[in-house]
Design a protein around this motif. Structure first.
Motif, short mmCIF file in Angstrom:
data_model
loop_
_atom_site.label_atom_id
_atom_site.label_comp_id
_atom_site.label_asym_id
_atom_site.label_seq_id
_atom_site.Cartn_x
_atom_site.Cartn_y
_atom_site.Cartn_z
N THR A 18 -51.18 0.29 -21.71
CA THR A 18 -49.78 -0.12 -21.55
C THR A 18 -49.60 -1.55 -22.04
OG1 THR A 18 -49.50 1.33 -19.64
CG2 THR A 18 -47.94 -0.47 -19.86
N ALA A 19 -50.53 -2.42 -21.70
CA ALA A 19 -50.42 -3.83 -22.09
C ALA A 19 -50.34 -3.99 -23.61
CB ALA A 19 -51.60 -4.62 -21.53
N GLU A 20 -51.14 -3.23 -24.33
CA GLU A 20 -51.11 -3.31 -25.80
C GLU A 20 -49.77 -2.84 -26.35
OE1 GLU A 20 -54.47 -1.17 -27.30
OE2 GLU A 20 -55.89 -2.62 -26.48
N LEU A 21 -49.24 -1.76 -25.81
CA LEU A 21 -47.94 -1.27 -26.27
C LEU A 21 -46.84 -2.27 -25.93
CD1 LEU A 21 -46.17 0.94 -27.52
CD2 LEU A 21 -46.04 2.00 -25.26
N MET A 22 -46.87 -2.81 -24.73
CA MET A 22 -45.84 -3.75 -24.29
C MET A 22 -45.89 -5.06 -25.08
SD MET A 22 -44.25 -2.08 -21.90
CE MET A 22 -43.24 -3.35 -21.21
N SER A 23 -47.04 -5.42 -25.60
CA SER A 23 -47.16 -6.68 -26.33
C SER A 23 -46.66 -6.59 -27.78
CB SER A 23 -48.61 -7.16 -26.32
OG SER A 23 -49.41 -6.32 -27.11
N ASP A 24 -46.39 -5.39 -28.25
CA ASP A 24 -45.90 -5.21 -29.62
C ASP A 24 -44.48 -4.64 -29.56
OD1 ASP A 24 -45.30 -4.28 -32.22
OD2 ASP A 24 -47.43 -4.08 -32.66
N LEU A 51 -45.08 3.58 -17.35
CA LEU A 51 -46.26 3.93 -18.16
C LEU A 51 -47.55 3.85 -17.35
CD1 LEU A 51 -45.32 2.13 -21.48
CD2 LEU A 51 -45.31 4.59 -21.05
N ASP A 52 -47.69 2.83 -16.51
CA ASP A 52 -48.92 2.65 -15.74
C ASP A 52 -49.12 3.73 -14.68
OD1 ASP A 52 -49.88 0.45 -17.09
OD2 ASP A 52 -49.12 -1.01 -15.63
N GLU A 53 -48.05 4.20 -14.08
CA GLU A 53 -48.18 5.20 -13.01
C GLU A 53 -48.41 6.62 -13.54
OE1 GLU A 53 -44.92 4.98 -10.27
OE2 GLU A 53 -45.58 3.05 -9.49
N PHE A 79 -50.99 6.83 -20.21
CA PHE A 79 -51.80 5.70 -19.77
C PHE A 79 -52.16 5.77 -18.29
CE2 PHE A 79 -49.48 3.29 -23.29
CZ PHE A 79 -50.50 3.48 -24.20
N GLY A 80 -51.25 6.25 -17.46
CA GLY A 80 -51.50 6.28 -16.03
C GLY A 80 -52.12 7.57 -15.52
#
Length: 83
Positions: A18-24, A51-53, A79-80
Motif C-alpha cells: 500500500t505504501a508504494e502505491l500511495m507514494s506514487d 487497501l491495508d485491511e 494488500f490486506g
C-alpha cells in the motif's frame, strides 16, 4: 490519459505494498480512476485503510461500505489479504 495508463502498465508490477502505491500519485490516480474513485485521491488515510485491511475480514472497512467500488479496489490489489 493514454500516457497515464501507459505509465501505470509499466510500473504497477513493481508495487508490492500500500505504501508504494500511495507514494506514487500517478499510479494511485489511475488505480482509483479504474474504480470510479478518482475523487478520493487526496483522502490518503481513507484509501490506505481500505487497501491495508483488505476484503477477507467482514469487519474490514471496504467490506462494510455500501459503495462496493471500495471493496473491488481493495480486492484487486489484495494488500490486506492473506494470500
Amino acid at each position: 490519459m493514454a500516457r497515464e495508463i501507459a505509465y501505470f502498465e509499466e510500473n504497477i508490477g513493481k508495487v508490492t505494498s500500500t505504501a508504494e502505491l500511495m507514494s506514487d500519485r500517478r499510479l494511485l490516480k489511475v488505480a482509483l480512476g479504474a474504480f470510479g474513485l478518482e475523487q478520493d485521491i487526496d483522502k490518503k488515510a481513507w484509501i490506505r485503510k481500505i487497501l491495508d485491511e483488505g476484503t477477507e475480514n467482514p469487519e474490514a472497512l471496504a467490506a462494510r461500505l455500501a459503495d462496493k467500488s471500495y471493496e473491488k479496489l481493495s480486492d484487486a490489489f489484495g494488500f490486506g489479504n492473506a494470500a
